[in-house]
Design a protein around this motif. Structure first.
Motif, PDB file in Angstrom:
ATOM      1  N   GLY A 135       0.770  -1.225   0.000  1.00 44.33           N
ATOM      2  CA  GLY A 135       0.000   0.000   0.000  1.00 44.33           C
ATOM      3  C   GLY A 135       0.803   1.277   0.000  1.00 44.33           C
ATOM      4  O   GLY A 135       0.224   2.367  -0.047  1.00 44.33           O
ATOM      5  N   ALA A 136       2.129   1.173   0.011  1.00 44.81           N
ATOM      6  CA  ALA A 136       2.966   2.381   0.048  1.00 44.81           C
ATOM      7  C   ALA A 136       3.903   2.385  -1.151  1.00 44.81           C
ATOM      8  O   ALA A 136       4.467   1.350  -1.522  1.00 44.81           O
TER       9      ALA A 136
ATOM     10  N   SER B 258      -6.966  -7.594 -10.222  1.00 47.20           N
ATOM     11  CA  SER B 258      -6.754  -8.543  -9.129  1.00 47.20           C
ATOM     12  C   SER B 258      -6.401  -7.763  -7.868  1.00 47.20           C
ATOM     13  O   SER B 258      -5.632  -6.796  -7.921  1.00 47.20           O
ATOM     14  N   PHE B 259      -6.961  -8.192  -6.723  1.00 44.75           N
ATOM     15  CA  PHE B 259      -6.708  -7.534  -5.456  1.00 44.75           C
ATOM     16  C   PHE B 259      -5.622  -8.277  -4.675  1.00 44.75           C
ATOM     17  O   PHE B 259      -5.376  -9.468  -4.903  1.00 44.75           O
ATOM     18  N   ILE B 260      -4.987  -7.568  -3.753  1.00 41.70           N
ATOM     19  CA  ILE B 260      -3.922  -8.156  -2.946  1.00 41.70           C
ATOM     20  C   ILE B 260      -4.440  -9.334  -2.144  1.00 41.70           C
ATOM     21  O   ILE B 260      -3.767 -10.349  -1.964  1.00 41.70           O
ATOM     22  N   GLU B 261      -5.676  -9.231  -1.620  1.00 41.27           N
ATOM     23  CA  GLU B 261      -6.308 -10.279  -0.842  1.00 41.27           C
ATOM     24  C   GLU B 261      -7.815 -10.178  -1.063  1.00 41.27           C
ATOM     25  O   GLU B 261      -8.295  -9.272  -1.739  1.00 41.27           O
TER      26      GLU B 261
ATOM     27  N   LEU C  94      -5.209   3.118  -6.917  1.00 38.72           N
ATOM     28  CA  LEU C  94      -5.870   2.317  -5.893  1.00 38.72           C
ATOM     29  C   LEU C  94      -4.843   1.473  -5.142  1.00 38.72           C
ATOM     30  O   LEU C  94      -4.048   0.757  -5.745  1.00 38.72           O
ATOM     31  N   PRO C  95      -4.852   1.508  -3.783  1.00 45.63           N
ATOM     32  CA  PRO C  95      -3.803   0.813  -3.018  1.00 45.63           C
ATOM     33  C   PRO C  95      -3.977  -0.699  -2.942  1.00 45.63           C
ATOM     34  O   PRO C  95      -3.014  -1.412  -2.673  1.00 45.63           O
ATOM     35  N   ALA C  96      -5.191  -1.218  -3.144  1.00 46.39           N
ATOM     36  CA  ALA C  96      -5.436  -2.647  -2.949  1.00 46.39           C
ATOM     37  C   ALA C  96      -5.208  -3.479  -4.209  1.00 46.39           C
ATOM     38  O   ALA C  96      -5.435  -4.685  -4.198  1.00 46.39           O
TER      39      ALA C  96
END
Length: 768
Positions: free
Chosen positions: A141-142, A457-460, A612-614
Motif C-alpha cells: 500500500g505504500a 486482481s486484489f492483494i487479498e 488504488l492501493p489494494a
C-alpha cells in the motif's frame, strides 16, 4: 539421393528432438541442483522463524528455509497501468540455502541499505533497465523508490505469468529480490516468514511430507504445501518436454515409412530390369545370398548415407533451437548434447526401415532359377484382370485406353501410389486443422468466454464494496466480481491442485460455455468444471467431487458436478459466487473484477486504477492475447509449422518419386510410342494421365485419414495448461488438396522434360 534425403530428414528429427529433450532435461536438472531449487513449497499467512526447527527434523527432509514474499506493483513512466511484480526475500548474509538466484550482472543487495533490489533480468531487458537505475514500486500500500544493484535469473521463474493469467509476459511481470530484513520491514514480517521451502531426499515420496507440513502449519494459516511437480514454472517446462517427446514419436517414423515404401518400388524395378544378369550370375555359381547381398549393399548405402547426413543436420538444427530455448525459457546456460546412442539408434532404425522396404523384393531373387531368369520375362497374364467396358472404349481415344488398361491391369501398384500420396496429404490436412484449432482457441477464449476489456486482481479477498469504487470511475461501463480460491480437487485416485472461480449468477463478462458455446448458468448447488479438468479427474456431470479448500478455515467439501464447460486455456472450475462465499463462511468477499470500459476514456480510467492501493495486478485482455499468441507460435505452434512443412515435403517426395519410377519403368514403351508416330504431348499423356488419376484418387483417401489423424495430433499437443481441440475446417482440405495437386503438376513438368529428351535409339535397344 531423393530417398536418402527422406531418410536424412527422419533421422534429423529423431536426433534433434531427442537431443533437445535430453538437453532440456539435463539443463533443468543441473540448474535446479546448482541453485538448490526446493522440492516442496509451503505458503502460509505468517509463522515465526522458530517453526523452521520443527520442520527440519521431519523424516526425508534435507533442508528448510523460510522467506518473505509479497505482491508489488511497478510504476514506469511510459506505462499507463502498473505492472505486476512479486517481491522475494534473500538471506541477509551469504547465499540462499534453497531457491538461490543466478546473478547475471551487478551484485546482491546490501542488507544495511533497504532501498537496494535485484530485478528479474528479462523484465529489465524488456524495459531497458540496468544496475544503477531507480525503480518506483508500490508494496503493502505504500509507494517506494528502489535502486537496482543487480539483475538475476532464478530456476523457480523459468516461466512466470502475471497474477490471474496463465501466459508469461516479460513486459508485464517482474520479480524483485530484496534482503530478508528489508522486505520483512516492508510487509511487517519482522521475525516471521510467509513461505517455507523444503528440500527432500526423494521427491517421489513427498506426499507424506506434504501432509505432515500441512499439519504443522495449519495454526499459522497454511495455504497448502505442494511439490515441485505442481509448481507452475516447472509444469510449463515439463509440458514443453512432453510435447517434444510426442513429436519425436510421430514424425521420424513417417519419414522412414515413406523411405521404405519408395525403396521397395526402386529395388523391385532394379531386380525386374536386371533379372537376366541375376540368371547369369547364378549360372556361374554365385549363391542367392551373394546376389542378394549386392542389392542389400545398395540399400544400406542409401540408408547409412541418409542416416549420417541426418545425424549431422540434426546436431546443427538442435544447436540452433537450443539457443532459442535458452532465451525463451530463461536458462543461464543450455548446451545441446545428444546421447551417442541416438546416432547408433538413428542409423540402425534407418537400416531396418530400408531393409524392410527391400527385403520382400529380395526374396524374389531366391525364387529365380538361372534358366528362368536368363529368359525374357513371360508376358503378364491379364486374362483375369478387369476389362474395359464398351462405353469406356467408345469414350476414350487410344492413349486414354492405354492409361485405363494399365491402371486396371496393375491395381496393386496404383493402390500403393494412392496410399503414399494420401499419407502425405493426411498429414497436411491434420496440421492445417491443428493450426486452425489454435486460432479457435484464441477466438473462443478471448472473444466468447472473456468479453471484458481488463481484469483487476486484489492483494487479498476484500469486501464487495470495493466494486462500487471501481464502478464509480467515469468511463467504466460494467463491473463483474470474481473470487478465486485455492483448492485441491480429488475424485477416486485422481487429484489436481487448482482453484475455484466464483462467478455471479447472471455472469456476462467471464462466462462458462458448454460444447454448443452457450452460457452455463451458475447454480446455487454444484460446480462447473473445465473440460481439461474434467478429463484429468475423470468425472462427468452428476459425479461427486471432493474439494479441499486451502485458504481460511480450510473446509473439506463434497460438491456435485453440474456441468462441463468448453475451455481451452487452463483448467478452471466455476461456482456461484454467493454459494462459494457461504461454504467458506466469508460472505460478500471478492478477489478481483472484470471490467468493460469506454475506450475513449481509458487513459483516465488507467490513472485512477493505478492510484488504488489494494490492486495486485491489472491485466489488459489484448495484451494477454498477444502473450498467448507468442506462446503458441514459439512452443507447440512452432512444431505445427514444422510438421506442416514436413507434410509438404512428403507429399512432393512421394508424387515425384512415383512419377520418376513410372518413367524409368516405361521408358522403352514411351520411346516405342514416339517411333510409331505419337507426338511428345501424346506420349507424355500416357504416363502423366496415370499419375493424375492416382493423385486425384488419393485426395479423398488423404482427407479421410487426415480426419482421424487430427484427433491423435490434437491430443498429443494438449496439456492441462491449454488444449488443442480437434476441429475440422473445410478450407484445410482444400489447401491440402491444392498442395498435392501443385506437387503433382510440378513433378509432371519435371518428368515431361525427361520424356521430351528421351534417346529413342538407346531406349529401344534390347540386350539380346
Amino acid at each position: 539421393m531423393a530417398i536418402g534425403l527422406v531418410i536424412a530428414l527422419g533421422v534429423l528429427m529423431l536426433v534433434m528432438m531427442s537431443g533437445l529433450v535430453q538437453s532440456l532435461e539435463e539443463t533443468r536438472r543441473a540448474y535446479y541442483e546448482r541453485h538448490r531449487l526446493a522440492q516442496v513449497f509451503a505458503p502460509l499467512q505468517r509463522a515465526p522463524e522458530s517453526i523452521l526447527a520443527r520442520l527440519v527434523v521431519l523424516e526425508g527432509v534435507t533442508a528448510v528455509a523460510g522467506r518473505v514474499t509479497g505482491s508489488a506493483l511497478i510504476n514506469l513512466p511510459d506505462e499507463d497501468l502498473p505492472l505486476s511484480a512479486q517481491a522475494v526475500s534473500l538471506p541477509d548474509r551469504g547465499e540462499a540455502r534453497l531457491n538461490d538466484i543466478y546473478l547475471t550482472s551487478g551484485r546482491r543487495p546490501d542488507p544495511t541499505r533497504e532501498s537496494e533490489i535485484v530485478l528479474l533480468q528479462d523484465f529489465a531487458k524488456a524495459h531497458g533497465l540496468s544496475p544503477g537505475d531507480r525503480l518506483s514500486a508500490t508494496m503493502n500500500g505504500a509507494r517506494r523508490v528502489f535502486n537496482i544493484v543487480g539483475l538475476a535469473q532464478a530456476p523457480e521463474f523459468l516461466y512466470s505469468a502475471p497474477p490471474g493469467e496463465f501466459i508469461p509476459d516479460d513486459n508485464r511481470f517482474a520479480v524483485i529480490w530484496m534482503s530478508q530484513s528489508a522486505l520483512a520491514a516492508v510487509y511487517d514480517m519482522n521475525g516471521a516468514v510467509n513461505q517455507i521451502l523444503l528440500g527432500v531426499v526423494d521427491e517421489g515420496r513427498s506426499e507424506a511430507i506434504l501432509d505432515r507440513v500441512d499439519q504443522l502449519l495449519e495454526p499459522y494459516g497454511g495455504l497448502g504445501a505442494y511439490g515441485l511437480s505442481d509448481h507452475v514454472s516447472n509444469r510449463f517446462m515439463e509440458e514443453e518436454i512432453n510435447g517434444l517427446k510426442v513429436s519425436n514419436r510421430i514424425v521420424p517414423p513417417i519419414f522412414l515409412a515413406v523411405a521404405a515404401f519408395l525403396l521397395n518400388i526402386v529395388i523391385s524395378r532394379m531386380i525386374h530390369a536386371e533379372r537376366e544378369q541375376i540368371g547369369l550370375l547364378k549360372a556361374f555359381g554365385y549363391r542367392d545370398s551373394e546376389i542378394s547381398l549386392h542389392y542389400l549393399k545398395f540399400i544400406l548405402l542409401i540408408a547409412v548415407s541418409g542416416a549420417l547426413l541426418g545425424c549431422l543436420l540434426g546436431v546443427l538444427s538442435g544447436r540452433s533451437l537450443a539457443q532459442f530455448y535458452q532465451s525463451y525459457y530463461k536458462f543461464p546456460f543450455l548446451v545441446f548434447q545428444v546421447d551417442p546412442a541416438m546416432f547408433l539408434l538413428g542409423t540402425l532404425v534407418s537400416v531396418l526401415a530400408a531393409s524392410a522396404g527391400g527385403m520382400w523384393v529380395l526374396i524374389g531373387v531366391y525364387r529365380l532359377t538361372p534358366a528362368v531368369a536368363m529368359q525374357p520375362p513371360a508376358p503378364s497374364d491379364y486374362s483375369r484382370s478387369a476389362k474395359l467396358s464398351a462405353w469406356l472404349k467408345r469414350g476414350l481415344d487410344q492413349p486414354g485406353r492405354m492409361v485405363a488398361r494399365r491402371l486396371l491391369r496393375q491395381p496393386g501398384r496404383a493402390a500403393g501410389g494412392i496410399v503414399g500420396i494420401a499419407a502425405g496429404m493426411s498429414l497436411a490436412v491434420a496440421m492445417l486443422n491443428v493450426m486452425s484449432s489454435f486460432d479457435r482457441t484464441m477466438a473462443l477464449s478471448f472473444t466468447l468466454i472473456d468479453r471484458s476489456d481488463l481484469q483487476v486482481s486484489f492483494i487479498e479477498s476484500l469486501s464487495d464494496k470495493v466494486l462500487y469504487e471501481l464502478q464509480s470511475i467515469e468511463g467504466v461501463i460494467e463491473v463483474e466480481p470474481v473470487r478465486s480460491v485455492a483448492v485441491l480437487f480429488s475424485h477416486g485416485h485422481q487429484s489436481y491442485r487448482g482453484a475455484i472461480t466464483g462467478l455471479p449468477a447472471s455472469v456476462r463478462l467471464n462466462r462458462a460455455l458448454d460444447a454448443e458455446q452457450q452460457a452455463i448458468p451458475m447454480q446455487d448447488e454444484g460446480i462447473v468444471l473445465g473440460s481439461a479438468l474434467a478429463d484429468l479427474l475423470q468425472v462427468s456431470p452428476g459425479d461427486m467431487l471432493t474439494v479441499n479448500v486451502r485458504e481460511g478455515r480450510q473446509p473439506k467439501l463434497q460438491i456435485p458436478v453440474t456441468a462441463v464447460a468448453e475451455t481451452l486455456i487452463g483448467s478452471p472450475a466455476y461456482m456461484a459466487l454467493d454459494r462459494l462465499n457461504r461454504v467458506l463462511r466469508e460472505p460478500n468477499r471478492v478477489t478481483g473484477a472484470y471490467l468493460r470500459i469506454d475506450s475513449s476514456q481509458q487513459d483516465q480510467i488507467f490513472r485512477k486504477i493505478k492510484a488504488l492501493p489494494a490492486i495486485a495486478g491489472v491485466s489488459l485482455k489484448h495484451k494477454a492475447r498477444q502473450a498467448f499468441q507468442t506462446l503458441v507460435d514459439n512452443s507447440a505452434g512452432a512444431v505445427r509449422y514444422l510438421m506442416a512443412a514436413i507434410a509438404g515435403v512428403i507429399s512432393f517426395g512421394i508424387v515425384y518419386n512415383s512419377a520418376r519410377i513410372a518413367f524409368a519403368e516405361r521408358a522403352r514403351d514411351l520411346a516405342s510410342l514416339r517411333v510409331i508416330g505419337f507426338s511428345r504431348s501424346e506420349t507424355a499423356f500416357v504416363l502423366l494421365a496415370e499419375l493424375a488419376i492416382i493423385t486425384l484418387l488419393a485426395l479423398p483417401l488423404g482427407g479421410l485419414i487426415g480426419y482421424y489423424l487430427v484427433f491423435a495430433i490434437s491430443k498429443g499437443f494438449s496439456t492441462d495448461l491449454y488444449q488443442v481441440s480437434a476441429i475440422f475446417v473445410p478450407q484445410s482440405y482444400g489447401f491440402a488438396a491444392l498442395a498435392v495437386i501443385i506437387a503433382a503438376l510440378f513433378s509432371g513438368w519435371l518428368v515431361k522434360r525427361d520424356i521430351d529428351r528421351i534417346d529413342l535409339v538407346s531406349a529401344l535397344k534390347i540386350r539380346e
